[in-house]
Design an enzyme around this catalytic site. Structure first.
Site, PDB file in Angstrom:
ATOM      1  N   ILE A 256      48.020  30.812  -3.372  1.00 47.35           N
ATOM      2  CA  ILE A 256      46.892  31.733  -3.390  1.00 47.35           C
ATOM      3  C   ILE A 256      46.525  31.923  -4.860  1.00 47.35           C
ATOM      4  CG2 ILE A 256      48.388  33.770  -3.243  1.00 47.35           C
ATOM      5  CD1 ILE A 256      46.130  35.095  -1.561  1.00 47.35           C
ATOM      6  N   TYR A 257      45.351  31.452  -5.220  1.00 52.57           N
ATOM      7  CA  TYR A 257      44.926  31.440  -6.626  1.00 52.57           C
ATOM      8  C   TYR A 257      43.461  31.810  -6.743  1.00 52.57           C
ATOM      9  CZ  TYR A 257      49.104  28.835  -8.070  1.00 52.57           C
ATOM     10  OH  TYR A 257      50.395  28.452  -8.340  1.00 52.57           O
TER      11      TYR A 257
ATOM     12  N   GLY B 205      39.452  41.180  -7.221  1.00 53.95           N
ATOM     13  CA  GLY B 205      39.466  41.317  -5.767  1.00 53.95           C
ATOM     14  C   GLY B 205      39.503  40.029  -4.978  1.00 53.95           C
TER      15      GLY B 205
ATOM     16  N   GLY C 181      41.843  37.641  -4.924  1.00 54.26           N
ATOM     17  CA  GLY C 181      43.170  37.484  -4.324  1.00 54.26           C
ATOM     18  C   GLY C 181      43.381  38.426  -3.158  1.00 54.26           C
TER      19      GLY C 181
ATOM     20  N   TYR D 179      52.346  40.797  -4.730  1.00 57.27           N
ATOM     21  CA  TYR D 179      52.995  40.587  -3.434  1.00 57.27           C
ATOM     22  C   TYR D 179      53.773  41.818  -2.988  1.00 57.27           C
ATOM     23  CZ  TYR D 179      51.697  35.753  -4.336  1.00 57.27           C
ATOM     24  OH  TYR D 179      51.001  34.611  -4.620  1.00 57.27           O
TER      25      TYR D 179
ATOM     26  N   LYS E   8      52.992  44.838  -3.613  1.00 59.50           N
ATOM     27  CA  LYS E   8      51.968  45.785  -3.161  1.00 59.50           C
ATOM     28  C   LYS E   8      51.572  45.522  -1.710  1.00 59.50           C
ATOM     29  CE  LYS E   8      47.564  46.063  -4.682  1.00 59.50           C
ATOM     30  NZ  LYS E   8      46.501  46.122  -5.678  1.00 59.50           N
TER      31      LYS E   8
END
Length: 167
Positions: free
Chosen positions: A99-100, A109, A111, A145, A147
């Protein structure tokens, strides 16, 4: 930029070249400063070639998402349904393998929207667990992650060139 203006879509084979280019650009931008040029080159020209990345798009077990704003790709995610890490056993699980966001969009925002869609898709597929790997020396990603409620459950090696790293 507002959340409503960013579109998250499932990618198809016609976007394989774009995904490969985004993959290489975002990986290099994220990690080149922490690794030797030799190890980055070995990884980018060995495991992470444009051709290898393009072959992943549409391959069994892979789902790619693209984040667009006004026709410009801002980031992507790759979900992968494959073999679970030993620690998870036989539970129905899916991996967020990548995920980039492009460098200039980090913190805006992209991601979050990609993660939301990954979680929605995992729920739609009745997956019980979503797992991922993150480099132990990537505090920004680890905080992101955590979070989202991810917890450390194990470690595994990742070879970047000749450097054995830990995810």
């Amino acid at each position: 930029m507002t959340d409503e203006s960013i579109i998250i879509k499932i990618a198809d084979k016609t976007e394989a070249e774009l995904i490969a280019e985004l993959s290489r650009q975002t990986f290099y931008d994220s990690f080149e400063m922490y690794n030797t040029k030799e190890n980055m080159n070995k990884f980018m020209n060995g495991q992470f070639t444009k051709e290898a990345l393009m072959a992943e798009v549409g391959a069994a077990g892979n789902i790619f998402l693209l984040a667009y704003l006004a026709g410009e790709a801002l980031g992507y995610a790759r979900m992968h349904k494959g073999e679970n890490p030993q620690e998870l056993g036989d539970v129905s699980a899916i991996e967020i393998a990548r995920i980039y966001a492009v460098q200039k969009e980090i913190g805006k925002g992209v991601g979050r929207l990609l993660m939301e869609r990954c979680i929605e898709m995992a729920k739609e597929k009745n997956e019980k667990v979503i797992w991922l790997g993150v480099w132990e020396h990537n505090p920004r990603a680890i905080a992101f992650y955590l979070k989202w409620g991810f917890e450390k459950f194990g470690e595994h090696p990742f070879m970047l060139g000749d450097d054995r790293q830990t995810d």
